[in-house]
Motif scaffolding. Structure first.
Motif, PDB file in Angstrom:
ATOM      1  N   ASN A 188      35.808  33.858  33.983  1.00 14.76           N
ATOM      2  CA  ASN A 188      37.197  34.028  33.580  1.00 14.76           C
ATOM      3  C   ASN A 188      38.150  33.184  34.403  1.00 14.76           C
ATOM      4  O   ASN A 188      37.834  32.710  35.491  1.00 14.76           O
ATOM      5  N   ILE A 216      41.876  26.364  29.915  1.00 18.14           N
ATOM      6  CA  ILE A 216      43.178  27.022  29.932  1.00 18.14           C
ATOM      7  C   ILE A 216      44.186  26.256  29.089  1.00 18.14           C
ATOM      8  O   ILE A 216      45.336  26.654  28.981  1.00 18.14           O
ATOM      9  N   ALA A 273      41.533  33.626  30.185  1.00 16.82           N
ATOM     10  CA  ALA A 273      40.463  33.173  29.301  1.00 16.82           C
ATOM     11  C   ALA A 273      39.134  33.686  29.811  1.00 16.82           C
ATOM     12  O   ALA A 273      38.968  33.902  31.022  1.00 16.82           O
ATOM     13  N   PHE A 318      35.605  26.245  27.104  1.00 23.28           N
ATOM     14  CA  PHE A 318      36.219  27.201  28.017  1.00 23.28           C
ATOM     15  C   PHE A 318      37.275  26.466  28.823  1.00 23.28           C
ATOM     16  O   PHE A 318      36.958  25.659  29.687  1.00 23.28           O
ATOM     17  N   PHE A 339      49.466  29.816  28.830  1.00 24.83           N
ATOM     18  CA  PHE A 339      48.164  30.414  29.112  1.00 24.83           C
ATOM     19  C   PHE A 339      48.319  31.675  29.945  1.00 24.83           C
ATOM     20  O   PHE A 339      49.119  31.720  30.875  1.00 24.83           O
ATOM     21  N   CYS A 374      45.667  35.849  20.855  1.00 26.33           N
ATOM     22  CA  CYS A 374      44.325  35.497  21.290  1.00 26.33           C
ATOM     23  C   CYS A 374      43.852  34.306  20.464  1.00 26.33           C
ATOM     24  O   CYS A 374      44.326  34.071  19.339  1.00 26.33           O
ATOM     25  N   TYR A 402      41.922  25.281  21.697  1.00 24.80           N
ATOM     26  CA  TYR A 402      41.652  26.506  20.948  1.00 24.80           C
ATOM     27  C   TYR A 402      41.918  26.263  19.470  1.00 24.80           C
ATOM     28  O   TYR A 402      43.011  25.855  19.089  1.00 24.80           O
ATOM     29  N   GLY A 416      40.722  32.983  24.686  1.00 27.48           N
ATOM     30  CA  GLY A 416      41.878  32.916  25.562  1.00 27.48           C
ATOM     31  C   GLY A 416      43.001  33.798  25.061  1.00 27.48           C
ATOM     32  O   GLY A 416      43.113  34.070  23.865  1.00 27.48           O
ATOM     33  N   LYS A 430      45.814  25.121  25.710  1.00 26.79           N
ATOM     34  CA  LYS A 430      45.872  25.717  24.377  1.00 26.79           C
ATOM     35  C   LYS A 430      45.403  24.760  23.286  1.00 26.79           C
ATOM     36  O   LYS A 430      44.952  25.202  22.222  1.00 26.79           O
TER      37      LYS A 430
END
Length: 121
Positions: free
Chosen positions: A57, A103, A50, A101, A47, A95, A108, A35, A105
């Protein structure tokens, strides 16, 4: 562990284009969703785009039709092509990599240090 490093930021005029790169080392990059997020001082990191390990995507509404996220194979970098840049795109761009997967954060796990993008009017 995955180490991420962004590059490609800079100072441009409104309407110009930039391409950001996210390079990875460590584990196989292609096993992760990647992302792009951005942050301005005093605001939450938001965001931007991603891409999944299969190439699917997602984009924030504010960048849809102007930004394109892409990736090659294996450990190739992930790119964020930014066209028709606007002053409101000014931010530090990060990044990040995740096994999920999404959106959001918070999913991540691995983050780069960011690259500054400044768009003048």
């Amino acid at each position: 562990q995955v180490q991420l490093a962004e590059s490609g930021g800079g100072l441009v005029q409104a309407g110009a284009s930039l391409r950001l790169s996210c390079a990875a080392s460590g584990r196989t990059f292609s096993d992760y969703a990647v992302g792009w997020f951005r942050q301005v001082p005093g605001k939450e990191r938001e965001f931007v785009a991603a891409i999944s390990w299969t190439g699917g995507n997602r984009y924030a509404d504010s960048v849809k039709d102007r930004f394109t996220i892409s990736r090659g194979s294996a450990n190739d970098p992930v790119y964020l092509q930014m066209n028709s840049l606007k002053p409101e795109d000014t931010a530090v761009y990060y990044c990040a990599a995740s096994r999920v997967f999404a959106i959001i954060k918070s999913v991540y796990v691995y983050w780069g240090r960011g690259t500054q993008v400044t768009v003048s009017s």
